[in-house]
Scaffold this motif. Structure first.
Motif, PDB file in Angstrom:
ATOM      1  N   TRP A  50       0.848  -1.192   0.000  1.00 26.36           N
ATOM      2  CA  TRP A  50       0.000   0.000   0.000  1.00 26.36           C
ATOM      3  C   TRP A  50       0.877   1.233   0.000  1.00 26.36           C
ATOM      4  CZ3 TRP A  50      -5.328  -0.364   0.053  1.00 26.36           C
ATOM      5  CH2 TRP A  50      -5.851  -1.634   0.298  1.00 26.36           C
ATOM      6  N   THR A  51       0.458   2.258  -0.735  1.00 27.57           N
ATOM      7  CA  THR A  51       1.157   3.532  -0.746  1.00 27.57           C
ATOM      8  C   THR A  51       0.432   4.503   0.174  1.00 27.57           C
ATOM      9  OG1 THR A  51       1.923   3.183  -3.006  1.00 27.57           O
ATOM     10  CG2 THR A  51       1.962   5.449  -2.185  1.00 27.57           C
ATOM     11  N   VAL A  52       1.164   5.077   1.137  1.00 30.36           N
ATOM     12  CA  VAL A  52       0.610   6.074   2.046  1.00 30.36           C
ATOM     13  C   VAL A  52       0.588   7.405   1.301  1.00 30.36           C
ATOM     14  CG1 VAL A  52       0.939   7.291   4.229  1.00 30.36           C
ATOM     15  CG2 VAL A  52       1.468   4.844   4.072  1.00 30.36           C
ATOM     16  N   LEU A  53      -0.588   8.054   1.290  1.00 29.98           N
ATOM     17  CA  LEU A  53      -0.759   9.295   0.552  1.00 29.98           C
ATOM     18  C   LEU A  53      -0.645  10.513   1.451  1.00 29.98           C
ATOM     19  CD1 LEU A  53      -3.826   8.251  -1.640  1.00 29.98           C
ATOM     20  CD2 LEU A  53      -1.385   8.021  -2.173  1.00 29.98           C
ATOM     21  N   GLY A  60       2.048   9.954  -3.246  1.00 27.23           N
ATOM     22  CA  GLY A  60       2.589   8.879  -2.429  1.00 27.23           C
ATOM     23  C   GLY A  60       3.805   9.330  -1.650  1.00 27.23           C
ATOM     24  N   ILE A  61       3.858   8.927  -0.376  1.00 27.72           N
ATOM     25  CA  ILE A  61       4.992   9.289   0.486  1.00 27.72           C
ATOM     26  C   ILE A  61       5.945   8.101   0.639  1.00 27.72           C
ATOM     27  CG2 ILE A  61       5.680  10.150   2.749  1.00 27.72           C
ATOM     28  CD1 ILE A  61       2.810  11.224   3.067  1.00 27.72           C
ATOM     29  N   TYR A  62       5.378   6.961   1.010  1.00 26.19           N
ATOM     30  CA  TYR A  62       6.146   5.731   1.178  1.00 26.19           C
ATOM     31  C   TYR A  62       5.182   4.566   1.082  1.00 26.19           C
ATOM     32  CZ  TYR A  62       4.453   6.051   6.005  1.00 26.19           C
ATOM     33  OH  TYR A  62       3.659   6.157   7.124  1.00 26.19           O
ATOM     34  N   ASP A  63       5.716   3.354   1.004  1.00 27.06           N
ATOM     35  CA  ASP A  63       4.887   2.154   0.916  1.00 27.06           C
ATOM     36  C   ASP A  63       4.901   1.399   2.236  1.00 27.06           C
ATOM     37  OD1 ASP A  63       4.371   2.676  -1.757  1.00 27.06           O
ATOM     38  OD2 ASP A  63       6.000   1.398  -2.481  1.00 27.06           O
ATOM     39  N   GLN A 136      -5.313   8.491   7.921  1.00 21.07           N
ATOM     40  CA  GLN A 136      -4.288   8.244   6.926  1.00 21.07           C
ATOM     41  C   GLN A 136      -4.953   7.465   5.795  1.00 21.07           C
ATOM     42  OE1 GLN A 136      -1.066   5.477   8.048  1.00 21.07           O
ATOM     43  NE2 GLN A 136       0.320   7.170   7.584  1.00 21.07           N
ATOM     44  N   THR A 137      -4.682   7.871   4.559  1.00 15.53           N
ATOM     45  CA  THR A 137      -5.251   7.184   3.406  1.00 15.53           C
ATOM     46  C   THR A 137      -4.134   6.451   2.674  1.00 15.53           C
ATOM     47  OG1 THR A 137      -6.951   8.870   3.186  1.00 15.53           O
ATOM     48  CG2 THR A 137      -6.577   7.467   1.277  1.00 15.53           C
ATOM     49  N   LEU A 138      -4.429   5.216   2.310  1.00 16.93           N
ATOM     50  CA  LEU A 138      -3.474   4.386   1.587  1.00 16.93           C
ATOM     51  C   LEU A 138      -4.134   3.899   0.301  1.00 16.93           C
ATOM     52  CD1 LEU A 138      -3.295   3.676   4.855  1.00 16.93           C
ATOM     53  CD2 LEU A 138      -1.407   2.319   4.061  1.00 16.93           C
ATOM     54  N   LYS A 139      -3.326   3.736  -0.733  1.00 17.28           N
ATOM     55  CA  LYS A 139      -3.809   3.249  -2.026  1.00 17.28           C
ATOM     56  C   LYS A 139      -3.085   1.946  -2.325  1.00 17.28           C
ATOM     57  CE  LYS A 139      -4.039   4.529  -6.872  1.00 17.28           C
ATOM     58  NZ  LYS A 139      -3.593   5.498  -7.870  1.00 17.28           N
ATOM     59  N   ARG A 140      -3.860   0.937  -2.733  1.00 14.51           N
ATOM     60  CA  ARG A 140      -3.241  -0.351  -3.051  1.00 14.51           C
ATOM     61  C   ARG A 140      -2.301  -0.169  -4.230  1.00 14.51           C
ATOM     62  NH1 ARG A 140      -4.200  -5.327  -1.483  1.00 14.51           N
ATOM     63  NH2 ARG A 140      -6.309  -4.949  -0.728  1.00 14.51           N
ATOM     64  N   LYS A 141      -1.107  -0.712  -4.089  1.00 13.28           N
ATOM     65  CA  LYS A 141      -0.128  -0.625  -5.161  1.00 13.28           C
ATOM     66  C   LYS A 141      -0.329  -1.803  -6.104  1.00 13.28           C
ATOM     67  CE  LYS A 141       4.651   0.636  -5.720  1.00 13.28           C
ATOM     68  NZ  LYS A 141       5.865   1.031  -5.020  1.00 13.28           N
ATOM     69  N   ALA A 142      -0.342  -1.526  -7.379  1.00 12.57           N
ATOM     70  CA  ALA A 142      -0.532  -2.589  -8.371  1.00 12.57           C
ATOM     71  C   ALA A 142       0.605  -3.585  -8.267  1.00 12.57           C
ATOM     72  CB  ALA A 142      -0.592  -1.994  -9.769  1.00 12.57           C
ATOM     73  N   SER A 143       0.279  -4.880  -8.322  1.00 13.31           N
ATOM     74  CA  SER A 143       1.333  -5.900  -8.259  1.00 13.31           C
ATOM     75  C   SER A 143       2.030  -5.994  -9.607  1.00 13.31           C
ATOM     76  CB  SER A 143       0.793  -7.256  -7.839  1.00 13.31           C
ATOM     77  OG  SER A 143      -0.550  -7.392  -8.119  1.00 13.31           O
ATOM     78  N   ASN A 144       3.326  -6.293  -9.536  1.00  8.39           N
ATOM     79  CA  ASN A 144       4.124  -6.372 -10.770  1.00  8.39           C
ATOM     80  C   ASN A 144       3.936  -7.691 -11.454  1.00  8.39           C
ATOM     81  OD1 ASN A 144       5.072  -3.827 -10.213  1.00  8.39           O
ATOM     82  ND2 ASN A 144       6.896  -4.576  -9.132  1.00  8.39           N
TER      83      ASN A 144
END
Length: 144
Positions: A50-53, A60-63, A136-144
């Motif tokens: 997840w990416t912290v926004l 995005g700030i960090y994952d 805090q809002t997080l966005k799911r990071k797309a899997s590679n």
């Protein structure tokens, strides 16, 4: 050996034993908390990266990575943070253990109310302490 040297040697041994006992007790407490967290159930929707926004810019700030085993850790600029945290969920509460090292940092447990979007691609965490409104809002990071 002289009496003074003998006293110093005994004093050093006692000090070493006392420090070892303190370290052992600190580790055992943290280890038992860790095992307790790892043995609990967790909401499978957390699993992944997840990416912290940033709350102002939405950038995005960090994952943060949540594993199925109950570990979580941060990744900043492609580098994993050296500290591993542990988590479980119950109802709509996320419990996170931030283990201490027994010397510089003491362990702490934080509670967050969590809410996933309908498509499970975003996650909102709100501190669950009864008096703060920190979210805090997080966005799911797309899997590679």
């Amino acid at each position: 050996m002289t009496k003074n040297n003998l006293k110093i040697t005994r004093g050093m041994r006692l000090l070493a034993i006392a420090l070892a006992m303190i370290g052992f007790l600190s580790c055992n407490s943290s280890d038992s908390e860790k095992e307790q967290f790892l043995s609990r159930q967790r909401d499978a929707r957390f699993f992944g990266t997840w990416t912290v926004l940033d709350s102002e810019t939405g950038e995005g700030i960090y994952d943060v990575v949540y594993t199925p085993e109950g570990e979580s850790y941060q990744v900043r600029d492609g580098k994993r943070d050296p500290f591993t945290e542990y988590y479980y969920t119950k109802g709509d509460i996320l419990y996170k253990l931030f283990p201490g090292d027994g010397i510089k940092r003491s362990s702490s447990i934080h509670e967050f109310i969590y809410r996933f979007s309908e498509d499970n691609k975003s996650l909102t965490l709100r501190v669950h302490d009864g008096y703060s409104n920190i979210e805090q809002t997080l966005k799911r990071k797309a899997s590679n």
